[in-house]
Design a protein around this motif. Structure first.
Motif, PDB file in Angstrom:
ATOM      1  N   ASN A  50     -14.468 -11.353 -30.127  1.00 51.88           N
ATOM      2  CA  ASN A  50     -15.668 -11.173 -29.306  1.00 51.88           C
ATOM      3  C   ASN A  50     -15.681  -9.819 -28.609  1.00 51.88           C
ATOM      4  O   ASN A  50     -16.350  -9.648 -27.595  1.00 51.88           O
ATOM      5  N   ARG A  51     -14.954  -8.859 -29.147  1.00 51.52           N
ATOM      6  CA  ARG A  51     -14.820  -7.539 -28.523  1.00 51.52           C
ATOM      7  C   ARG A  51     -14.936  -6.460 -29.588  1.00 51.52           C
ATOM      8  O   ARG A  51     -14.897  -6.738 -30.776  1.00 51.52           O
ATOM      9  N   LEU A  52     -15.046  -5.251 -29.126  1.00 50.80           N
ATOM     10  CA  LEU A  52     -14.942  -4.101 -30.012  1.00 50.80           C
ATOM     11  C   LEU A  52     -13.473  -3.749 -30.178  1.00 50.80           C
ATOM     12  O   LEU A  52     -12.753  -3.598 -29.191  1.00 50.80           O
ATOM     13  N   ASN A  76     -24.080  -9.621 -31.924  1.00 53.98           N
ATOM     14  CA  ASN A  76     -24.694  -9.752 -30.602  1.00 53.98           C
ATOM     15  C   ASN A  76     -25.041 -11.195 -30.262  1.00 53.98           C
ATOM     16  O   ASN A  76     -25.784 -11.450 -29.316  1.00 53.98           O
ATOM     17  N   ASP A  77     -24.494 -12.160 -30.992  1.00 52.59           N
ATOM     18  CA  ASP A  77     -24.707 -13.563 -30.680  1.00 52.59           C
ATOM     19  C   ASP A  77     -24.077 -13.901 -29.326  1.00 52.59           C
ATOM     20  O   ASP A  77     -23.049 -13.348 -28.942  1.00 52.59           O
ATOM     21  N   ALA A  78     -24.698 -14.843 -28.615  1.00 52.38           N
ATOM     22  CA  ALA A  78     -24.210 -15.226 -27.285  1.00 52.38           C
ATOM     23  C   ALA A  78     -22.817 -15.835 -27.322  1.00 52.38           C
ATOM     24  O   ALA A  78     -22.129 -15.871 -26.300  1.00 52.38           O
ATOM     25  N   ALA A  79     -22.397 -16.319 -28.479  1.00 53.54           N
ATOM     26  CA  ALA A  79     -21.043 -16.869 -28.584  1.00 53.54           C
ATOM     27  C   ALA A  79     -19.993 -15.828 -28.226  1.00 53.54           C
ATOM     28  O   ALA A  79     -18.895 -16.177 -27.780  1.00 53.54           O
ATOM     29  N   TYR A  80     -20.328 -14.548 -28.400  1.00 57.40           N
ATOM     30  CA  TYR A  80     -19.340 -13.497 -28.216  1.00 57.40           C
ATOM     31  C   TYR A  80     -19.453 -12.801 -26.868  1.00 57.40           C
ATOM     32  O   TYR A  80     -18.969 -11.676 -26.685  1.00 57.40           O
ATOM     33  N   HIS A  81     -20.083 -13.483 -25.918  1.00 59.83           N
ATOM     34  CA  HIS A  81     -20.067 -13.004 -24.535  1.00 59.83           C
ATOM     35  C   HIS A  81     -18.651 -13.043 -23.981  1.00 59.83           C
ATOM     36  O   HIS A  81     -17.842 -13.908 -24.356  1.00 59.83           O
ATOM     37  N   MET A 122     -21.647 -11.703 -20.581  1.00 58.99           N
ATOM     38  CA  MET A 122     -22.333 -10.658 -21.343  1.00 58.99           C
ATOM     39  C   MET A 122     -21.339 -10.085 -22.348  1.00 58.99           C
ATOM     40  O   MET A 122     -20.126 -10.272 -22.227  1.00 58.99           O
ATOM     41  N   HIS A 123     -21.864  -9.395 -23.348  1.00 57.36           N
ATOM     42  CA  HIS A 123     -20.987  -8.738 -24.304  1.00 57.36           C
ATOM     43  C   HIS A 123     -20.322  -7.558 -23.609  1.00 57.36           C
ATOM     44  O   HIS A 123     -21.004  -6.681 -23.081  1.00 57.36           O
ATOM     45  N   LEU A 124     -19.014  -7.532 -23.623  1.00 51.52           N
ATOM     46  CA  LEU A 124     -18.316  -6.508 -22.860  1.00 51.52           C
ATOM     47  C   LEU A 124     -16.914  -6.277 -23.402  1.00 51.52           C
ATOM     48  O   LEU A 124     -16.112  -7.201 -23.506  1.00 51.52           O
ATOM     49  N   THR A 125     -16.647  -5.045 -23.780  1.00 52.51           N
ATOM     50  CA  THR A 125     -15.282  -4.594 -24.041  1.00 52.51           C
ATOM     51  C   THR A 125     -15.031  -3.465 -23.063  1.00 52.51           C
ATOM     52  O   THR A 125     -15.580  -2.367 -23.208  1.00 52.51           O
ATOM     53  N   GLY A 126     -14.250  -3.713 -22.052  1.00 58.28           N
ATOM     54  CA  GLY A 126     -14.003  -2.695 -21.037  1.00 58.28           C
ATOM     55  C   GLY A 126     -13.260  -3.282 -19.867  1.00 58.28           C
ATOM     56  O   GLY A 126     -13.094  -4.499 -19.757  1.00 58.28           O
ATOM     57  N   GLN A 156     -19.256  -1.226 -27.259  1.00 58.22           N
ATOM     58  CA  GLN A 156     -18.526  -2.007 -26.271  1.00 58.22           C
ATOM     59  C   GLN A 156     -19.408  -3.081 -25.636  1.00 58.22           C
ATOM     60  O   GLN A 156     -18.908  -3.899 -24.877  1.00 58.22           O
ATOM     61  N   SER A 157     -20.698  -3.066 -25.918  1.00 55.05           N
ATOM     62  CA  SER A 157     -21.592  -4.098 -25.389  1.00 55.05           C
ATOM     63  C   SER A 157     -22.714  -4.360 -26.380  1.00 55.05           C
ATOM     64  O   SER A 157     -23.791  -3.771 -26.298  1.00 55.05           O
ATOM     65  N   ALA A 158     -22.434  -5.253 -27.324  1.00 58.76           N
ATOM     66  CA  ALA A 158     -23.380  -5.529 -28.402  1.00 58.76           C
ATOM     67  C   ALA A 158     -24.704  -6.067 -27.872  1.00 58.76           C
ATOM     68  O   ALA A 158     -25.776  -5.702 -28.369  1.00 58.76           O
ATOM     69  N   GLY A 159     -24.657  -6.921 -26.872  1.00 64.06           N
ATOM     70  CA  GLY A 159     -25.883  -7.504 -26.343  1.00 64.06           C
ATOM     71  C   GLY A 159     -26.746  -6.482 -25.627  1.00 64.06           C
ATOM     72  O   GLY A 159     -27.968  -6.456 -25.795  1.00 64.06           O
ATOM     73  N   LEU A 160     -26.128  -5.642 -24.816  1.00 63.61           N
ATOM     74  CA  LEU A 160     -26.856  -4.605 -24.092  1.00 63.61           C
ATOM     75  C   LEU A 160     -27.537  -3.654 -25.074  1.00 63.61           C
ATOM     76  O   LEU A 160     -28.723  -3.325 -24.932  1.00 63.61           O
TER      77      LEU A 160
END
Length: 748
Positions: A89-91, A123-128, A134-138, A391-395
């Protein structure tokens, strides 16, 4: 992973019908039917993570429904041959999550590690991020925030496999056990996970599961070679920059020389005449700017086309930042009242037996990941597919939807492996993703019905903004002969990186950006008054690996070292005394570095000196003991010894690699030439010839040692960076007698 050229006709017919029904009535999709269908044709578990929401909506008990982030179907695929593919669920951009997260899940699944694979999500919500929603690698959050999540995912899948085996054997599930990808009965019968997967995934997903005691771990905690190591070391790993789609075109953009500038005139006749150039498009850019995109059938003709453009820019309406003038303005601002972070009594300052005054200057820094920014967009009349290392697919997907005028559900973003990032691939404005979408939209309007891959050059990257902000620190410290600090008056001046982002509401308080002050004072019990100024300038700024600690750690650790020198105290003993019994993790990390380095026992060669620093960031503590010398008047690092406390090290080999990489990046901050400067609004640097990073010839000996712990893991992508520069600076100060007040170090 689905094929790049995804066509529903490639799927089993039963699954095609299921998807067609789901499109008409997604909330009515029967959960068991979905899981059963997902097993058809060897696709098994998790073949369609974008349907995780439908699965979650159809839980048997809605009040207690598992979230998409808790559904094994979105994360685990078990093939007929027993291969387990774990979706992350990350980059993955060098920090090792494509190995660390599968290790965590495979541990609780009891998978055969030799059969475990990994893939990136969407960017599916499963990978928040399960904590931030939220989608986030950081923020070094990947392992820390998903440790329990991935353990539970593995445990749920294992429980379902056990139940399927119990049904097949008509046995009591409590009598069965699992080991290395097999379910084993008391009489020795065995069933491989591949044989059970389809039946298992048709069963209800358990909401609660038992997790292993750390003493039972056989995968977690073991030094493990990364799953992507062979592909990367052999040059076969694909990154976002390597995207190749049928008919794909490549775009490069002429960006304005000053941030935010717009075009006065465009002469593109020479560019259009270059063989391979398909279109020259005027497009809006980040921050209200304009640019010109050259779209061609490859990078080189696109670049040649850009070089041939005759452009006139209007810079009259934008601020032209100048580094020398900026520093003078920061110095003036530091003398003025400002917002207060800490407000200790300063009455003892002027009466203190010893006093110290210091000013520190830190320049803008570029991220310069090995892979420059890129984004590929395939646009049709009613949907878009995007391939990007983000680093943030959803954003980024939401920004793409707004740019393209599409509903969010019509944008599918496939996260790609990225060649570094250090924060640059998570931008609140989604600048380069929006740029790619603007080009794709304009190209389609111009009659080019083809995927478009945007590529930035190294020069685009260095000059492209979103730098680590320039900062100025000013300190006045009063202390006694024993080194006890009586009063510490401190001011920080620098742009805010969180104002205007999704984090502003809870990370900017009383006008103070928390990222600018992180690392100040703590863990030391100091009476500090901390004043903060956040000027606004026409230079885009962003987090840079380890964020505020890149400058606060340097200030704190060099000033404390200077107090220790002035009061004739050993720097290690001085820090240990300040920690007292309140900070056992700091003590343990520092002591480990001291013990493994030979500090205090080993005699250094003449002309060499020790340097020490310790710092906590992202809930992990890293201490460095370094050896340095001077060569032709220039500081040289000879040896680095790190003591690391990150609680449980899921993969010690990745922890070691992260600290090694962070130390080298920290060393780069010290090297002359490691600065981004501006003159009349124009960035003066353009490539590695004038923006210094460490080379292999700069590489010292590095030893990384981890404090043993069974506590839940903390972050490790960033904590290795902050204490390196101050440790190096402290060694140089002992060699020269002069404290280092700037990064990078001044040339001799």
């Amino acid at each position: 992973m689905l094929p790049v050229s995804f066509d529903s006709n490639d799927l089993p017919r039963a699954l095609q019908r299921l998807m067609a029904n789901a499109a008409d009535a997604p909330a009515a999709l029967p959960r068991r039917s979905f899981l059963k269908m997902a097993g058809i044709g060897g696709l098994v578990l998790g073949a369609f993570p974008h349907l995780a929401n439908a699965q979650a909506q159809a839980q048997a008990q809605p009040a207690a429904a598992l979230k998409p982030t808790q559904q094994p179907s979105a994360f685990v695929q078990i093939a007929a041959n027993g291969e387990v593919t774990v979706t992350i669920n990350r980059l993955e951009f060098g920090q090792g999550v494509q190995t660390g997260l599968p290790m965590i899940l495979a541990e609780e699944l009891d998978a055969d590690w030799s059969l475990v694979r990994s893939r990136s999500g969407t960017n599916d919500a499963a990978y928040h991020d399960p904590l931030f929603g939220m989608h986030l690698t950081g923020g070094s959050n990947s392992i820390k925030n998903s440790f329990t999540q991935y353990r539970e995912l593995g445990a749920r899948a294992r429980a379902m496999l056990l139940s399927a085996a119990a049904r097949r054997w008509n046995a009591d599930v409590a009598t069965l056990r699992t080991e290395a990808g097999q379910v084993i009965a008391p009489d020795g019968r065995r069933l491989g996970y591949g044989e059970l997967a389809e039946a298992a995934m048709a069963l209800p997903v358990p909401e609660t599961v038992r997790l292993k005691n750390p003493q039972e771990f056989r995968i977690i905690g073991q030094p493990t070679t990364r799953l992507d190591a062979r592909a990367k070391s052999s040059g076969r790993q694909d990154f976002g920059i390597d995207m190749r789609l049928p008919g794909q075109l490549t775009a490069v953009v002429a960006h304005p020389p000053v941030f935010g500038a717009r075009l006065s005139s465009v002469d593109d006749s020479a560019a259009r005449a270059i063989k391979g150039v398909k279109a020259v498009l005027r497009v809006p850019l980040d921050g209200g700017a304009e640019g010109v995109a050259v779209v061609a059938d490859g990078y080189w003709p696109a670049k040649l086309g850009r070089d041939a453009l005759q452009l006139q820019w209007d810079t009259s309406r934008v601020e032209k930042v100048d580094s020398e003038r900026q520093l003078a303005e920061y110095r003036q601002l530091a003398r003025q009242p400002g917002a207060r972070k800490f407000d200790a009594d300063m009455s003892a300052l002027d009466k203190a037996p010893q006093q110290l005054e210091a000013e520190f200057v830190f320049p803008y820094l570029a991220h310069v990941p090995m892979e420059p920014l890129n984004c590929t967009v395939r646009l049709s009349a009613d949907r878009a597919e995007i391939w990007v290392g983000t680093q943030s697919a959803g954003l980024d997907a939401a920004a793409a939807a707004r740019t393209l005028g599409l509903p969010p559900e019509k944008v599918l973003l496939q996260v790609q492996m990225a060649g570094g990032g250090f924060g640059r691939r998570f931008v609140g404005s989604s600048d380069y993703v929006v740029e790619a979408c603007e080009i794709a939209k304009a190209a389609r309007a111009a009659g080019l019905d083809a995927p478009v891959r945007l590529l930035w050059s190294r020069e685009d990257d260095v000059k492209g903004g979103y730098y680590r902000p320039m900062h100025l620190h000013r300190a006045r410290i009063g202390f006694d002969e024993s080194g006890k600090v009586l009063a510490w008056d401190h001011t920080i001046v620098g742009q805010s990186i969180l104002t205007g982002t999704v984090f502003e509401s809870f990370q900017v308080k009383n006008g103070i950006d928390a990222s600018a002050t992180e690392g100040m004072r703590d863990p030391y019990p100091l009476p500090m008054r901390l004043t903060v100024h956040h000027p606004k300038l026409n230079v885009p700024v962003l987090w840079w690996r380890s964020v505020g600690s890149t400058h606060t750690a340097f200030v704190m650790e060099t000033l404390l070292d200077e107090i220790a020198r002035r009061t004739a105290q050993d720097p290690v003993a001085y820090r240990m005394a300040l920690f007292g019994d309140q900070h056992p993790r700091h003590r343990a990390a520092l002591q480990l570095a001291v013990d493994r380095s030979g500090y205090g026992r080993k005699q250094l060669a003449e002309g060499s000196a020790w340097g020490v620093a310790v710092h906590e960031s992202f809930e992990s503590v890293v201490a460095y003991v370094v050896e340095a010398t001077l060569k032709e008047g220039q500081p040289v690092l000879q040896r680095i010894t790190a003591g690391v406390h990150c609680n449980l090290a899921v993969n010690p080999r990745s922890v070691e690699a992260q600290v090694q990489g962070a130390a080298v990046m920290g060393m780069s901050m010290c090297l002359p030439g490691a600065a981004i400067t501006l003159k009349d609004g124009v960035v003066e640097q353009s490539n590695f010839g004038d923006f210094t990073v460490a080379r292999i010839t700069d590489m010292p000996d590095i030893g990384v040692h981890i404090v043993p712990s069974a506590e839940p893991p903390t972050g490790m992508g960033e904590p290795g960076l902050p204490p390196l520069a101050p440790a190096f600076a402290n060694a140089v100060a002992r060699l020269t007698g002069q404290p280092q007040r700037e990064l990078p170090f001044k040339r001799a």
